[in-house]
Design a protein around this motif. Structure first.
Motif, PDB file in Angstrom:
ATOM      1  N   LYS A  13       0.831  -1.210   0.000  1.00  0.00           N
ATOM      2  CA  LYS A  13       0.000   0.000   0.000  1.00  0.00           C
ATOM      3  C   LYS A  13       0.863   1.256   0.000  1.00  0.00           C
ATOM      4  CE  LYS A  13      -3.756   2.320   2.495  1.00  0.00           C
ATOM      5  NZ  LYS A  13      -4.623   2.318   3.700  1.00  0.00           N
ATOM      6  N   GLN A  14       0.592   2.138  -0.949  1.00  0.00           N
ATOM      7  CA  GLN A  14       1.231   3.449  -1.021  1.00  0.00           C
ATOM      8  C   GLN A  14       0.125   4.490  -1.182  1.00  0.00           C
ATOM      9  OE1 GLN A  14       2.183   1.065  -3.651  1.00  0.00           O
ATOM     10  NE2 GLN A  14       3.429   0.088  -2.072  1.00  0.00           N
ATOM     11  N   GLU A  15       0.140   5.497  -0.330  1.00  0.00           N
ATOM     12  CA  GLU A  15      -0.955   6.467  -0.297  1.00  0.00           C
ATOM     13  C   GLU A  15      -0.548   7.786  -0.951  1.00  0.00           C
ATOM     14  OE1 GLU A  15      -3.596   8.911   3.019  1.00  0.00           O
ATOM     15  OE2 GLU A  15      -2.395   7.191   3.628  1.00  0.00           O
ATOM     16  N   PRO A  16      -1.228   8.210  -2.039  1.00  0.00           N
ATOM     17  CA  PRO A  16      -0.911   9.498  -2.652  1.00  0.00           C
ATOM     18  C   PRO A  16      -1.441  10.638  -1.780  1.00  0.00           C
ATOM     19  CG  PRO A  16      -2.767   8.476  -3.778  1.00  0.00           C
ATOM     20  CD  PRO A  16      -2.292   7.483  -2.763  1.00  0.00           C
ATOM     21  N   VAL A  17      -0.583  11.623  -1.479  1.00  0.00           N
ATOM     22  CA  VAL A  17      -0.982  12.733  -0.624  1.00  0.00           C
ATOM     23  C   VAL A  17      -0.539  14.059  -1.249  1.00  0.00           C
ATOM     24  CG1 VAL A  17      -0.967  11.428   1.532  1.00  0.00           C
ATOM     25  CG2 VAL A  17       1.133  12.515   0.764  1.00  0.00           C
ATOM     26  N   VAL A  18      -1.322  15.105  -0.993  1.00  0.00           N
ATOM     27  CA  VAL A  18      -0.951  16.479  -1.321  1.00  0.00           C
ATOM     28  C   VAL A  18      -1.112  17.268  -0.029  1.00  0.00           C
ATOM     29  CG1 VAL A  18      -1.393  18.505  -2.753  1.00  0.00           C
ATOM     30  CG2 VAL A  18      -1.793  16.219  -3.689  1.00  0.00           C
ATOM     31  N   GLU A  19       0.012  17.612   0.618  1.00  0.00           N
ATOM     32  CA  GLU A  19      -0.052  18.249   1.924  1.00  0.00           C
ATOM     33  C   GLU A  19       0.654  19.597   1.925  1.00  0.00           C
ATOM     34  OE1 GLU A  19       1.694  15.232   4.353  1.00  0.00           O
ATOM     35  OE2 GLU A  19       3.749  15.838   3.893  1.00  0.00           O
ATOM     36  N   LYS A  20       0.167  20.493   2.778  1.00  0.00           N
ATOM     37  CA  LYS A  20       0.751  21.832   2.879  1.00  0.00           C
ATOM     38  C   LYS A  20       1.940  21.786   3.825  1.00  0.00           C
ATOM     39  CE  LYS A  20      -1.371  25.190   5.110  1.00  0.00           C
ATOM     40  NZ  LYS A  20      -2.336  26.264   5.440  1.00  0.00           N
ATOM     41  N   ILE A  21       3.079  22.303   3.379  1.00  0.00           N
ATOM     42  CA  ILE A  21       4.261  22.333   4.241  1.00  0.00           C
ATOM     43  C   ILE A  21       4.676  23.757   4.617  1.00  0.00           C
ATOM     44  CG2 ILE A  21       5.158  20.104   3.474  1.00  0.00           C
ATOM     45  CD1 ILE A  21       7.060  21.589   1.613  1.00  0.00           C
ATOM     46  N   LEU A  22       4.232  24.768   3.854  1.00  0.00           N
ATOM     47  CA  LEU A  22       4.490  26.161   4.201  1.00  0.00           C
ATOM     48  C   LEU A  22       3.212  26.960   4.029  1.00  0.00           C
ATOM     49  CD1 LEU A  22       8.002  26.985   2.616  1.00  0.00           C
ATOM     50  CD2 LEU A  22       7.463  26.678   5.022  1.00  0.00           C
ATOM     51  N   PRO A  23       2.896  27.864   4.961  1.00  0.00           N
ATOM     52  CA  PRO A  23       3.654  28.129   6.189  1.00  0.00           C
ATOM     53  C   PRO A  23       3.573  26.947   7.152  1.00  0.00           C
ATOM     54  CG  PRO A  23       1.576  29.308   6.215  1.00  0.00           C
ATOM     55  CD  PRO A  23       1.700  28.703   4.852  1.00  0.00           C
ATOM     56  N   LEU A  24       4.634  26.741   7.912  1.00  0.00           N
ATOM     57  CA  LEU A  24       4.662  25.655   8.874  1.00  0.00           C
ATOM     58  C   LEU A  24       3.576  25.874   9.929  1.00  0.00           C
ATOM     59  CD1 LEU A  24       8.514  25.357   9.393  1.00  0.00           C
ATOM     60  CD2 LEU A  24       7.047  23.593   8.412  1.00  0.00           C
TER      61      LEU A  24
END
Length: 291
Positions: free
Chosen positions: A180-191
């Motif tokens: 299993k590999q999960e595709p993600v789009v996550e916000k890293i900035l601003p922290l």
């Protein structure tokens, strides 16, 4: 019905294909173990940088680092991590589908989008949709190197600090396990401030007195940049582990399918050969009876 020679040729062709997919499966399994080791080895570094940066930020509550500053969103940046090669199932398709959905949302809000591509598949996709590419890196090999990634990462971090973009997102495949590999789009900035929260044990372990050189603000800013770079490096390492796992599974499925096809073709070959023998015997018997 195909002749026995044609069926033998097909069987030989599928057997050769199965040899290739079996070899690729074994190579991917070997690379997968090393990729997982690199991925796990990178985690302690990013965690230690996070704790030190959190402790320094708490020690200077009057200073608000630029990488923690929330502002009105008009432009966003996105770093897309994909593979350089194919034959890894739907790995790239899944993460690019998620990214496309988010890009449609941003476009609907009239946001400008600056893109960075790590990996040839993502680079080709962004070029195909005519996205604004500000940096890219392809042909990274089987081992990610931070010094090779740093230039492309710096373009996006500098754009955030200068106000060209107001948020930075990271799109990649998160490694869960081999299957299993999960595709993600996550916000890293601003922290997020929550990202720098510490447990009581971490506060006691990292609650040291520091001597700053040249000053506290510069040290905190640089540490936060190292933390963001570590997050992106970790994402690249996880995507590479996901790639080898997905390729191993895809090649195993291809090998199994080839085995089934060979079995079916062998059955057809035996039936065709038996029918030919029966026909010849019938002709011999008929000829003998006529004599």
């Amino acid at each position: 019905m195909a002749s026995t020679k044609e069926i033998r040729t097909k069987i030989k062709s599928v057997q050769n294909t199965r040899k290739i997919t079996k070899a690729m499966e074994m190579v991917a399994a070997s690379k997968m173990r090393r990729a997982q080791e690199r991925m796990r080895a990178a985690r302690p570094y990013s965690e230690k940088v996070r704790n030190i940066a959190a402790n320094l930020s708490n020690a200077n509550p009057e200073y608000r680092p630029s990488l923690l500053t929330q502002r009105e969103v008009k432009n966003v940046g996105v770093i897309v991590v994909t593979t350089d090669k194919g034959l890894c199932g739907g790995l790239n398709t899944n993460v690019l589908r998620n990214l496309t959905a988010d890009m449609k949302t941003w476009t609907g809000k009239n946001y400008g989008i600056n893109c960075t591509a790590f990996g040839a598949k993502g680079f080709q996709f962004l070029n195909r949709i005519k996205a604004k590419l500000v940096s890219h890196l392809t042909h990274m090999g089987d081992t990610p190197h931070l010094d090779a990634l740093i230039g492309s990462i710096k373009v996006q971090i500098d754009a955030f600090e200068s106000g060209e973009i107001d948020e930075l997102y990271l799109a990649y495949n998160k490694f869960i396990n081999t299957m299993k590999q999960e595709p993600v789009v996550e916000k890293i900035l601003p922290l997020a401030r929550e990202a720098l929260n510490q447990s009581e044990k971490e506060k006691s372990d990292y609650g040291w007195d520091y001597i700053y050189e040249p000053d506290a603000q510069t040290v905190v800013d640089d540490l936060l940049k190292r933390y963001v770079e570590a997050l992106i490096y970790q994402a690249v390492a996880e995507n590479m582990a996901s790639e080898q796992s997905a390729r191993m599974v895809a090649m195993k499925a291809a090998s199994d399918n080839a085995k089934n096809v060979i079995g079916e073709l062998q059955l057809v070959y035996n039936k065709t050969r038996q029918a030919a023998i029966t026909k010849e015997l019938s002709e011999i018997v008929a000829g003998a009876a006529a004599v």
